[in-house]
Write an enzyme that holds these catalytic residues in place. Structure first.
Site, PDB file in Angstrom:
ATOM      1  N   CYS A 108      -2.476   1.703  10.600  1.00  0.00           N
ATOM      2  CA  CYS A 108      -2.070   2.751   9.637  1.00  0.00           C
ATOM      3  C   CYS A 108      -2.228   4.149  10.215  1.00  0.00           C
ATOM      4  O   CYS A 108      -1.796   5.127   9.608  1.00  0.00           O
ATOM      5  CB  CYS A 108      -2.889   2.618   8.370  1.00  0.00           C
ATOM      6  SG  CYS A 108      -2.710   1.003   7.646  1.00  0.00           S
ATOM      7  N   HIS A 242      -3.612   9.134   3.992  1.00  0.00           N
ATOM      8  CA  HIS A 242      -2.989   7.803   4.001  1.00  0.00           C
ATOM      9  C   HIS A 242      -3.073   7.197   2.594  1.00  0.00           C
ATOM     10  O   HIS A 242      -4.160   7.109   2.005  1.00  0.00           O
ATOM     11  CB  HIS A 242      -3.738   6.930   5.026  1.00  0.00           C
ATOM     12  CG  HIS A 242      -3.300   5.507   5.050  1.00  0.00           C
ATOM     13  ND1 HIS A 242      -1.981   5.125   4.952  1.00  0.00           N
ATOM     14  CD2 HIS A 242      -4.021   4.347   5.160  1.00  0.00           C
ATOM     15  CE1 HIS A 242      -1.903   3.804   5.013  1.00  0.00           C
ATOM     16  NE2 HIS A 242      -3.115   3.319   5.127  1.00  0.00           N
ATOM     17  N   ASN A 272       0.869   1.015   0.046  1.00  0.00           N
ATOM     18  CA  ASN A 272       0.418   1.328   1.405  1.00  0.00           C
ATOM     19  C   ASN A 272       1.511   0.919   2.398  1.00  0.00           C
ATOM     20  O   ASN A 272       1.749  -0.267   2.621  1.00  0.00           O
ATOM     21  CB  ASN A 272      -0.882   0.560   1.663  1.00  0.00           C
ATOM     22  CG  ASN A 272      -1.441   0.775   3.054  1.00  0.00           C
ATOM     23  OD1 ASN A 272      -0.762   1.310   3.923  1.00  0.00           O
ATOM     24  ND2 ASN A 272      -2.663   0.343   3.259  1.00  0.00           N
TER      25      ASN A 272
HETATM   26  N1  ACO Z   1      -5.287  -8.978  -9.491  1.00  0.00           N
HETATM   27  C1  ACO Z   1      -6.277  -9.389 -10.293  1.00  0.00           C
HETATM   28  N2  ACO Z   1      -7.525  -9.642  -9.857  1.00  0.00           N
HETATM   29  C2  ACO Z   1      -7.762  -9.466  -8.546  1.00  0.00           C
HETATM   30  C3  ACO Z   1      -6.776  -9.038  -7.656  1.00  0.00           C
HETATM   31  C4  ACO Z   1      -5.496  -8.787  -8.169  1.00  0.00           C
HETATM   32  N3  ACO Z   1      -4.451  -8.379  -7.406  1.00  0.00           N
HETATM   33  N4  ACO Z   1      -7.316  -8.946  -6.418  1.00  0.00           N
HETATM   34  C5  ACO Z   1      -8.596  -9.297  -6.528  1.00  0.00           C
HETATM   35  N5  ACO Z   1      -8.874  -9.625  -7.826  1.00  0.00           N
HETATM   36  C6  ACO Z   1     -10.144 -10.038  -8.393  1.00  0.00           C
HETATM   37  C7  ACO Z   1     -11.079 -10.645  -7.379  1.00  0.00           C
HETATM   38  O1  ACO Z   1     -10.780 -12.009  -7.167  1.00  0.00           O
HETATM   39  C8  ACO Z   1     -12.420 -10.422  -8.031  1.00  0.00           C
HETATM   40  O2  ACO Z   1     -12.597 -11.416  -9.020  1.00  0.00           O
HETATM   41  P1  ACO Z   1     -14.060 -12.068  -9.266  1.00  0.00           P
HETATM   42  O3  ACO Z   1     -14.927 -10.914  -9.657  1.00  0.00           O
HETATM   43  O4  ACO Z   1     -13.804 -13.053 -10.361  1.00  0.00           O
HETATM   44  O5  ACO Z   1     -14.444 -12.664  -7.944  1.00  0.00           O
HETATM   45  C9  ACO Z   1     -12.243  -9.093  -8.757  1.00  0.00           C
HETATM   46  O6  ACO Z   1     -10.822  -8.901  -8.876  1.00  0.00           O
HETATM   47  C10 ACO Z   1     -12.851  -7.918  -8.050  1.00  0.00           C
HETATM   48  O7  ACO Z   1     -12.479  -7.976  -6.686  1.00  0.00           O
HETATM   49  P2  ACO Z   1     -12.983  -6.914  -5.631  1.00  0.00           P
HETATM   50  O8  ACO Z   1     -12.504  -7.315  -4.280  1.00  0.00           O
HETATM   51  O9  ACO Z   1     -14.443  -6.697  -5.868  1.00  0.00           O
HETATM   52  O10 ACO Z   1     -12.201  -5.599  -6.148  1.00  0.00           O
HETATM   53  P3  ACO Z   1     -12.327  -4.135  -5.602  1.00  0.00           P
HETATM   54  O11 ACO Z   1     -12.666  -3.224  -6.701  1.00  0.00           O
HETATM   55  O12 ACO Z   1     -13.125  -4.074  -4.325  1.00  0.00           O
HETATM   56  O13 ACO Z   1     -10.816  -3.813  -5.203  1.00  0.00           O
HETATM   57  C11 ACO Z   1      -9.330  -3.703  -3.340  1.00  0.00           C
HETATM   58  C12 ACO Z   1     -10.161  -4.616  -4.231  1.00  0.00           C
HETATM   59  C13 ACO Z   1      -8.283  -3.008  -4.205  1.00  0.00           C
HETATM   60  C14 ACO Z   1      -8.646  -4.573  -2.300  1.00  0.00           C
HETATM   61  C15 ACO Z   1     -10.243  -2.647  -2.679  1.00  0.00           C
HETATM   62  O14 ACO Z   1     -11.368  -3.266  -2.095  1.00  0.00           O
HETATM   63  C16 ACO Z   1      -9.507  -1.858  -1.639  1.00  0.00           C
HETATM   64  O15 ACO Z   1      -8.566  -1.141  -1.925  1.00  0.00           O
HETATM   65  N6  ACO Z   1      -9.954  -1.934  -0.365  1.00  0.00           N
HETATM   66  C17 ACO Z   1      -9.268  -1.232   0.694  1.00  0.00           C
HETATM   67  C18 ACO Z   1      -8.101  -2.088   1.110  1.00  0.00           C
HETATM   68  C19 ACO Z   1      -7.139  -1.300   1.924  1.00  0.00           C
HETATM   69  O16 ACO Z   1      -6.884  -0.145   1.648  1.00  0.00           O
HETATM   70  N7  ACO Z   1      -6.584  -1.983   2.925  1.00  0.00           N
HETATM   71  C20 ACO Z   1      -5.668  -1.413   3.795  1.00  0.00           C
HETATM   72  C21 ACO Z   1      -6.252  -0.192   4.433  1.00  0.00           C
HETATM   73  S1  ACO Z   1      -6.107  -0.179   6.083  1.00  0.00           S
HETATM   74  C22 ACO Z   1      -4.535  -0.230   6.299  1.00  0.00           C
HETATM   75  O17 ACO Z   1      -3.851   0.527   5.637  1.00  0.00           O
HETATM   76  C23 ACO Z   1      -4.000  -1.299   7.173  1.00  0.00           C
END
Ligand code: ACO
Length: 315
Positions: A108, A242, A272
């Protein structure tokens, strides 16, 4: 160098959060509240190279430059349908350029890596006019049955044309190897002498680790370029971050104690788009007439590796 033209190109298909609820156990409420994303563009009938070429032509038109006057083309890209040749060669031929070109995979952060390389090329005295194209298709990387990663990404391309100038005030690139937190392996054929099985391996992402890394790295890199250039956060007119997660952008804004208006957003429309994210946002604010000559702009991105980078430039 200085940026004299910008362009972008998006796939025609809009995939809303509501549409994803038909194929995944998810909801508009979850995706919007956790990420800020409402919809994304996904390649269906187009090819990624079509978007890359379209963005490049628009940036050249905006710069009022003929492709024959380019001295170099750098394309930032993680994955596309060609293993070889480089995407930059396909762009070079299609726009009618005659200069050398290469691709870089900076995840990214590809755009900011490319900016720093372009600046170094210019300082070498050999090259003056450089085209950067960032073209990404993360929709080919994710497993569309995995709700944790597939909802975050979208496809697109952004491009800029640079020429001689003194507008890049500071850059800071970083890398810290934590590759197993966010990665994808190639689907390549092994030779008969290799016992590894051939398989299709989608993106693996440990979301919370990426989130923590991204927030810390962006704050560290932005602080670094501000310090290097002697510019204070209050003096910066626009922070183009980003567009990976609205909550990451908000954490950076809170740390810098700057008003919301300085942080333009399009994550709700595109998700993203990897290295294309920052140049797409730059083109939007440019075409909306929001950039004035002399404005100070901070660019910041972070991604798989982990890698991160920031840049401060004068418009
Ligand atoms: N819809 C519904 N529920 C979901 C989804 C979804 N799409 N995805 C995950 N969940 C659930 C999980 O299974 C979990 O359920 P559980 O509590 O029963 O186990 C719950 O939601 C919470 O999951 P978390 O992973 O704790 O959620 P979090 O608040 O951390 O958000 C996210 C997840 C959005 C992925 C966040 O961690 C994030 O944005 N991280 C950065 C990711 C990123 O930006 N990646 C790319 C950057 S680098 C690049 O650009 C290549």
């Amino acid at each position: 160098m200085k940026i004299i033209g910008t362009g972008r190109s998006h796939p025609s298909l809009v995939v809303t959060n509501e549409m994803l609820t038909h194929i995944l156990d998810t909801s508009d409420e979850w995706i919007t509240s956790r990420t800020g994303i409402k919809e994304r563009r996904v390649i269906s009938s187009e090819n990624l190279e079509d978007l890359a070429i379209d963005a490049a032509k628009k940036a050249l038109a905006d710069a009022n430059m003929d492709a024959k006057d380019l001295d170099y083309i750098i394309c930032a890209n993680v994955v596309n349908e060609f293993v070889s040749p480089a995407m930059s060669c396909i762009i070079q031929g299609a726009i009618g350029a005659t200069c050398p070109c290469f691709d870089l995979n900076g995840a990214c952060v590809g755009f900011i890596y490319a900016l720093e390389i372009a600046e170094s090329f210019y300082r070498s005295g050999k090259y003056k006019n450089i085209l950067i194209v960032c073209a990404e298709e993360p929709s080919r990387m994710v497993n569309w049955h995995d709700r944790t990663a597939s909802v975050l990404f979208g496809d697109g391309a952004g491009a800029v044309v640079l020429t001689e100038g003194d507008n890049i005030k500071a850059t800071k690139m970083s890398a810290s190897c934590n590759w197993d937190r966010l990665y994808q392996k190639h689907e390549l054929q092994y030779s008969p002498y290799n016992s590894k099985p051939n398989s299709n391996l989608p993106l693996v992402m440990h979301g919370q680790d990426v989130f923590m890394f991204a927030t810390k790295a962006a704050i560290r890199d932005i602080s670094n370029v501000l310090k290097q250039s002697g510019i204070k956060p209050d003096e910066v007119d626009h922070f183009l971050i980003h567009q990976a997660n609205l909550r990451i952008i908000k954490s950076i804004k809170d740390f810098l104690r700057q008003p919301e208006e300085k942080f333009p957003l399009n994550i709700h429309r595109y998700g993203n788009t990897s290295s294309a994210s920052v140049p797409i946002l730059l083109d939007e604010v440019n075409k909306e007439g929001k950039l004035k000559r002399g404005d100070l702009i901070v660019l910041s991105a972070f991604g798989a590796g982990f890698v991160s980078g920031a840049c401060i430039l004068e418009w």
